[in-house]
Design a protein around this motif. Structure first.
Motif, mmCIF file in Angstrom:
data_model
loop_
_atom_site.group_PDB
_atom_site.id
_atom_site.type_symbol
_atom_site.label_atom_id
_atom_site.label_comp_id
_atom_site.label_asym_id
_atom_site.label_seq_id
_atom_site.Cartn_x
_atom_site.Cartn_y
_atom_site.Cartn_z
ATOM 1 N N ILE A 371 0.849 -1.206 0.000
ATOM 2 C CA ILE A 371 0.000 0.000 0.000
ATOM 3 C C ILE A 371 0.880 1.249 0.000
ATOM 4 N N GLU A 372 1.882 1.249 0.880
ATOM 5 C CA GLU A 372 2.768 2.411 1.019
ATOM 6 C C GLU A 372 3.553 2.647 -0.272
ATOM 7 N N ASN A 373 4.044 1.585 -0.889
ATOM 8 C CA ASN A 373 4.779 1.746 -2.155
ATOM 9 C C ASN A 373 3.882 2.336 -3.231
ATOM 10 N N MET A 374 2.639 1.850 -3.294
ATOM 11 C CA MET A 374 1.725 2.319 -4.336
ATOM 12 C C MET A 374 1.388 3.792 -4.152
ATOM 13 N N ARG A 375 1.185 4.207 -2.909
ATOM 14 C CA ARG A 375 0.831 5.632 -2.727
ATOM 15 C C ARG A 375 2.015 6.528 -3.103
ATOM 16 N N ARG A 376 3.233 6.041 -2.871
ATOM 17 C CA ARG A 376 4.404 6.837 -3.242
ATOM 18 C C ARG A 376 4.592 6.928 -4.754
ATOM 19 N N GLU A 377 4.040 5.939 -5.439
ATOM 20 C CA GLU A 377 4.143 5.951 -6.911
ATOM 21 C C GLU A 377 3.029 6.791 -7.527
ATOM 22 N N GLY A 378 2.164 7.392 -6.700
ATOM 23 C CA GLY A 378 1.116 8.266 -7.230
ATOM 24 C C GLY A 378 -0.249 7.627 -7.335
ATOM 25 N N TYR A 379 -0.441 6.449 -6.713
ATOM 26 C CA TYR A 379 -1.745 5.779 -6.770
ATOM 27 C C TYR A 379 -2.642 6.286 -5.657
ATOM 28 N N GLU A 380 -3.930 6.328 -5.993
ATOM 29 C CA GLU A 380 -4.933 6.741 -5.008
ATOM 30 C C GLU A 380 -6.018 5.670 -4.985
ATOM 31 N N PHE A 381 -6.352 5.167 -3.797
ATOM 32 C CA PHE A 381 -7.322 4.063 -3.708
ATOM 33 C C PHE A 381 -7.809 3.953 -2.269
ATOM 34 N N GLN A 382 -8.647 2.960 -2.003
ATOM 35 C CA GLN A 382 -9.133 2.722 -0.636
ATOM 36 C C GLN A 382 -8.913 1.262 -0.306
ATOM 37 N N VAL A 383 -8.738 0.967 0.978
ATOM 38 C CA VAL A 383 -8.593 -0.434 1.380
ATOM 39 C C VAL A 383 -9.532 -0.736 2.538
ATOM 40 N N SER A 384 -9.966 -2.006 2.586
ATOM 41 C CA SER A 384 -10.899 -2.434 3.634
ATOM 42 C C SER A 384 -10.121 -3.052 4.794
ATOM 43 N N LYS A 385 -10.864 -3.376 5.833
ATOM 44 C CA LYS A 385 -10.266 -4.023 7.008
ATOM 45 C C LYS A 385 -9.645 -5.370 6.596
ATOM 46 N N PRO A 386 -8.421 -5.671 7.052
ATOM 47 C CA PRO A 386 -7.828 -6.970 6.709
ATOM 48 C C PRO A 386 -8.649 -8.113 7.312
ATOM 49 N N GLU A 387 -8.833 -9.171 6.529
ATOM 50 C CA GLU A 387 -9.581 -10.338 7.037
ATOM 51 C C GLU A 387 -8.694 -11.563 6.930
ATOM 52 N N VAL A 388 -8.803 -12.426 7.922
ATOM 53 C CA VAL A 388 -8.046 -13.678 7.880
ATOM 54 C C VAL A 388 -8.745 -14.642 6.933
ATOM 55 N N LEU A 389 -7.976 -15.436 6.203
ATOM 56 C CA LEU A 389 -8.549 -16.395 5.256
ATOM 57 C C LEU A 389 -8.885 -17.701 5.980
#
Length: 604
Positions: A371-389
């Protein structure tokens, strides 16, 4: 083969590894005299520098007196443990680089421990020896204490010590003696790091330890030629130690060796060489390229299964598109698919919505780094709560369990046991190691690890080491208490004022500051009573009230609580999202409008 040395560098962030490698590259004549060279050429990832974690290994090589020295960078964080072990498989020795002022740091311990387990000889390099307040004697004692606490064999205690200044490009075997160049360091590498093992007259075998991806070449497999000689045009077989059904017949089309920071095409490579092989479809980390199909694949650390999933969604908040360059679902999908090419532990799936993707990974840190790498590359998005599989077996709900190994000083043991007990961990062993450290081993549900690393770092004052590995699926262990706090939700869109925040903070901890832009449905704080409460943080003071505007704008507010990305992922509930842009991280409700939120709750 006698002329090759493969050495992995182990160092904490900012101890000067990159600068030292730069100096080695420059002095080996890799760059043309008039070539402009950026500082810290090895670092191409800001996040790695900031977090103090090298995430992916990088390879470079220099030539010195007819020797080729392959330099392998190592990840220093326990969550990338699989990567560490894989990368060290390419090395025949390690260079432990320590800042002569800061001394031994927690993140070096994990990697040097792996090197000791693999019986790789070590060299000690005290860097930044010429900085003010350097304390070489004490730091050497710290390093020796570290070796003793890890129960390293005696040869580690007698490892050669080099005093260096990577920035000024010199190294010396004598304390207090400044030299003109890095000859002492390079001579020590040649003398003390053994030549690669591997017989030349055997059929070739190459173990793929890491992969890379290029737009032009596709997937590239990087690894060490364990035996024999591999040539362009050779037929070969791909086998895998952990997957006996894998057997593919291929042809070797392109082989590269490392030269400085470049990959140089070669026609053949002998045992001991580190090579990059492209043009082979279906090549993965852990594969063995063999000359004959009846050869045994080389044993390899099994790649961890994903245990955690979250949704990556297109940003649809009122502030969408204001801060990012890449905002569409097409951008988001292409970037995630590209990541999947080089990150073997990542899984990306389409969902019923074209604007959302299910991304599964090894753990919270694994996903938060992406997530952190993508935002530094200029991406904008949303993420949900992590869920265990979870899995289902014979009608039973099964969940992933992790083996958690913790090394801490004795004084923190009680806190760790209490905190992990609440998270359904069962302690399996507890043993004292020398130098006052205690090793605790737990078996615990993977979901119990969500948000725990940050807490662990605080609880052990940064001195503890935590390492997790997937164990198995076991029956569901019961509920783990979730957050006790409710959310303070912005009631309207506008700019937060000091006046409004002055009344809002009485309801709980505030995440924002006066002047921050907010929108309706954005989470601006936490409420200790556990209820969601709407607050107006953009309210201005009535003009009639006579008081100076200065006191109006800046009442005596307590400092706002700034959450890191990991803390946000732990904080959010199922009806909330984290909005991620290159400039901001915000928490929001999935349904922004309060009336619609109320109706949806009523109907659920």
């Amino acid at each position: 083969m006698k002329k090759i040395r493969n050495i992995a560098i182990i160092a904490h962030v900012d101890h000067g590894k990159t600068t030292l490698v730069d100096s080695m590259l420059k002095q080996s004549g890799i760059f043309r005299e008039n070539q402009e060279v950026s500082e810290r050429v090895m670092d191409n990832n800001d996040l790695e520098k900031e977090r103090g974690i090298t995430i992916l290994s990088k390879n470079t090589a220099i030539n010195y007196n007819d020797y080729k020295i392959n330099i392998i960078d190592t990840p220093g964080h326990a969550d990338f443990g699989g990567e560490v072990e894989r990368v060290l498989k390419m090395a025949d020795g390690v260079l432990l680089l320590v800042d002569a002022f800061e001394g031994v740091m927690p993140q070096t311990k994990f990697v040097i421990k792996k090197a000791i387990e693999l019986k790789l000889p070590a060299l000690i390099c005290l860097n930044k020896i010429d900085r003010d307040k350097a304390r070489p004697e004490e730091v050497i004692d710290e390093i020796l204490d570290l070796f003793i606490s890890l129960e390293a064999p005696e040869e580690y205690l007698e490892a050669p010590i080099i005093y260096a200044s990577g920035k000024n490009g010199w190294a010396s075997l004598e304390a207090g003696v400044q030299k003109d160049d890095l000859t002492d360091l390079l001579d020590t590498i040649v003398e003390h790091i053994p030549e690669p093992k591997g017989e030349l007259d055997r059929p070739f075998e190459v173990l793929i330890s890491t992969t890379d991806y290029s737009e032009y070449l596709g997937r590239i497999g990087i690894g060490k030629v364990e035996q024999g000689e591999i040539k362009v045009g050779d037929p070969a077989f791909i086998l895998n130690y952990n997957d006996s059904s894998k057997k593919m017949r291929i042809k070797i089309t392109t082989i590269y060796e490392f030269e400085g920071l470049n990959r140089v095409e070669v026609q053949s490579a002998k045992a001991g060489s580190i090579v990059a092989i492209s043009g082979v479809e279906g090549i993965h980390i852990g594969d063995t390229l063999c000359q004959n199909e009846d050869m045994d694949p080389i044993e390899f650390v099994k790649i961890s299964e994903p245990t955690l999933a979250m949704r990556f969604l297109v940003n649809n908040s009122p502030f969408a598109g204001l801060e990012g360059d890449f905002v569409t679902s097409r951008h988001l999908r292409a970037r995630l698919m590209k990541e999947k090419e080089t990150d073997v532990s990542l899984k990306v799936e389409d969902t019923e919505s074209t604007d959302a993707f299910k991304v599964s990974g090894r753990g919270e840190l694994h996903l938060s780094v992406l997530i952190e790498n993508m935002r530094r590359e200029g991406y904008e998005f949303q993420v949900s709560k992590p869920e265990v599989l979870f899995h289902e077996e014979n009608g039973k709900k099964m969940e992933p369990m992790e083996i958690v190994t913790i090394d801490v000083e004795e004084q923190y043991v009680g806190t760790i046991i209490n905190k992990l007990g609440v998270r359904k961990a069962e302690m399996t062993t507890m043993e004292n190691t020398s130098a006052g450290y205690v090793r605790l081993t737990f078996k615990m549900p993977a979901r119990g690890m969500i948000g725990y690393r940050q807490e662990f770092i605080s609880d052990t004052k940064g001195t503890g080491i935590i390492n997790t590995e997937f164990d198995s699926y076991e029956p569901y262990k019961g509920d783990i208490p979730s957050r006790q706090f409710g959310s303070l939700i912005a009631y309207e869109t506008g700019k937060a004022t000091g006046y409004a925040l002055d009344s809002a903070w009485k309801r709980g901890n505030i995440f924002i500051e006066p002047g921050d832009e907010v929108y309706e449905g954005m989470v601006v704080g936490e409420n200790p009573k556990g209820l969601d409460i709407e607050v107006n943080v953009a309210k201005r003071k009535a003009k009639t009230n006579i008081r100076s505007s200065a006191s109006d704008d800046a009442p005596n507010l307590p400092p706002s609580k700034k959450l890191s990305l990991e803390e946000m992922l732990e904080f959010i509930e199922n009806d909330e999202l984290v909005e991620v842009t290159p400039k901001s991280l915000r928490i929001r409700k999935k349904i922004l409008n309060s009336e619609m939120r109320y109706k949806s709750k009523k109907n659920s």
